[in-house]
Design an enzyme around this catalytic site. Structure first.
Site, PDB file in Angstrom:
ATOM      1  N   GLY A  11       0.824  -1.211   0.000  1.00 19.67           N
ATOM      2  CA  GLY A  11       0.000   0.000   0.000  1.00 19.67           C
ATOM      3  C   GLY A  11       0.852   1.253   0.000  1.00 19.67           C
ATOM      4  O   GLY A  11       0.580   2.217   0.713  1.00 19.67           O
ATOM      5  N   HIS A 158     -10.311  10.846  14.393  1.00 24.57           N
ATOM      6  CA  HIS A 158      -9.409  10.623  13.260  1.00 24.57           C
ATOM      7  C   HIS A 158      -9.823  11.498  12.076  1.00 24.57           C
ATOM      8  O   HIS A 158     -10.930  12.032  12.046  1.00 24.57           O
ATOM      9  CB  HIS A 158      -9.436   9.145  12.822  1.00 24.57           C
ATOM     10  CG  HIS A 158      -8.608   8.251  13.698  1.00 24.57           C
ATOM     11  ND1 HIS A 158      -9.119   7.634  14.813  1.00 24.57           N
ATOM     12  CD2 HIS A 158      -7.294   7.878  13.630  1.00 24.57           C
ATOM     13  CE1 HIS A 158      -8.176   6.928  15.400  1.00 24.57           C
ATOM     14  NE2 HIS A 158      -7.052   7.050  14.710  1.00 24.57           N
ATOM     15  N   HIS A 159      -8.945  11.540  11.078  1.00 23.09           N
ATOM     16  CA  HIS A 159      -9.185  12.282   9.828  1.00 23.09           C
ATOM     17  C   HIS A 159     -10.427  11.746   9.091  1.00 23.09           C
ATOM     18  O   HIS A 159     -10.877  10.625   9.337  1.00 23.09           O
ATOM     19  CB  HIS A 159      -7.956  12.172   8.928  1.00 23.09           C
ATOM     20  CG  HIS A 159      -7.523  10.755   8.679  1.00 23.09           C
ATOM     21  ND1 HIS A 159      -8.019  10.003   7.655  1.00 23.09           N
ATOM     22  CD2 HIS A 159      -6.669   9.946   9.367  1.00 23.09           C
ATOM     23  CE1 HIS A 159      -7.476   8.804   7.692  1.00 23.09           C
ATOM     24  NE2 HIS A 159      -6.658   8.733   8.728  1.00 23.09           N
ATOM     25  N   LYS A 162     -10.748   8.038   7.294  1.00 24.53           N
ATOM     26  CA  LYS A 162     -10.634   6.734   7.987  1.00 24.53           C
ATOM     27  C   LYS A 162     -11.924   5.941   7.799  1.00 24.53           C
ATOM     28  O   LYS A 162     -13.020   6.454   8.026  1.00 24.53           O
ATOM     29  CB  LYS A 162     -10.341   6.940   9.472  1.00 24.53           C
ATOM     30  CG  LYS A 162     -10.136   5.622  10.201  1.00 24.53           C
ATOM     31  CD  LYS A 162      -9.492   5.807  11.548  1.00 24.53           C
ATOM     32  CE  LYS A 162      -9.317   4.484  12.272  1.00 24.53           C
ATOM     33  NZ  LYS A 162      -8.421   3.565  11.563  1.00 24.53           N
ATOM     34  N   GLY A 168      -9.010   0.751  15.438  1.00 28.98           N
ATOM     35  CA  GLY A 168      -8.331  -0.428  15.991  1.00 28.98           C
ATOM     36  C   GLY A 168      -7.730  -0.114  17.352  1.00 28.98           C
ATOM     37  O   GLY A 168      -7.732  -0.954  18.267  1.00 28.98           O
TER      38      GLY A 168
END
Ligand code: NAD
Length: 269
Positions: A11, A158-159, A162, A168
């Site tokens: 990735g 989070h951004h 996500k 997680g």
């Protein structure tokens, strides 16, 4: 240089993939021997550094992970659950350490990874930073010290890109809280509730998530009792902390026996 462990990055064009490329190239502790992207991605066939707008380093991005992994001692993988499950089998066949930072796995995915780890060294963690792994230990200790009347809420931010929620890391923290309390997370969690409305069962472990902008990752664990509360907080401001942790895991795993490990093992916490 040739003695340094060879690393493949899965990735590679992603937020973490690019950070990992810088980290591995600049570490002096490992060689970048391969970079993998999904079939059809515009970076496939290009030099990885050139694709990032820099000076070429002689590593071409491929969509054929088998050939790349065959010459590697470790695969660092922050991609998608489907891609990571497929790579777990290939890494096991090649006897390469598989460092999995990907999150959002289903129970069936985790079973596939567990099977691969019978023959290979897998280090999997929902968060590879030193600070969060310390927070996991602190959460377990605080949960063990408090009586079960304290409600525990894990709040994460989070951004906007996500895909999984709760993160997680939030699940790791909830798991640590449940272990500290001596209960199974499934029995006490209020997963999926928005945390803004409605009552919680006394002593429940709840999760809340917000998404927005470019937030790298923030986690609070709130222990809320009658008349007092404790808040443990971790704020990540730079993805480099995850990339450094992942490289450390790849190097740590080189002389380990097959099995599934996490960052607490790597960091000796
Ligand atoms: P991203 O979407 O920016 O990157 C994912 C990359 O994987 C993309 O470039 C995508 O094209 C690529 N990909 C998809 N399928 C592929 C395939 N079959 N083969 C090769 N590449 C493939 O996401 P991101 O922000 O870099 O995060 C990636 C994962 O890592 C997410 O699950 C995220 O939650 C997790 N993450 C974990 C930690 C940690 O410390 N464990 C930290 C940050 C992010």
């Amino acid at each position: 240089m040739a003695d340094l462990p060879g690393i493949v990055i899965m990735g590679v064009s992603g937020r973490m993939g690019q950070m990992l490329t810088h980290t591995v190239l600049e570490s002096g502790k490992a060689r970048l021997v391969g970079c993998v992207e999904r079939p059809g991605h515009p970076w496939v066939g290009q030099d990885v550094r050139a694709a990032m707008g820099g000076v070429p380093v002689g590593v071409t991005v491929t969509d054929e992970p088998i050939d790349a992994i065959a010459q590697a001692q470790a695969v660092i993988d922050f991609s998608t659950p489907a891609a990571s499950v497929g790579i777990a089998r290939l890494a096991a066949q090649a006897r390469a350490v598989h460092v999995i930072g990907t999150t959002g796995f289903s129970p069936e995915d985790l079973e596939q990874i567990r099977l691969a780890a019978r023959h290979a060294i897998v280090v999997r963690a929902g968060n590879m930073s030193l600070g969060v792994n310390l927070l996991v230990q602190l959460t377990r200790r605080v949960a063990a010290a408090l009586d079960a009347d304290f409600d525990i809420e894990v709040i994460e931010a989070h951004h906007r890109h996500k895909v999984d929620a709760p993160s997680g890391t939030a699940l790791m923290l909830g798991q640590a809280a449940a272990e500290g309390r001596g209960v199974a997370l499934d029995e006490v969690s209020e997963r999926g509730r928005d945390g803004l409305t409605g009552a919680r069962a006394r002593g429940a472990i709840g999760f809340s998530a917000i998404r927005g902008g470019d937030i790298v990752g923030e986690h609070d664990v709130v222990f809320a009792g009658e008349g007092e509360r404790i808040v443990l907080r971790h704020v990540a401001t730079d993805r480099a902390v995850f990339a450094r942790g992942a490289l450390k895991a790849a190097l740590w795993g080189q002389d380990k026996k097959p099995g599934e490990y996490d960052m607490l093992d790597v960091l000796g916490l």
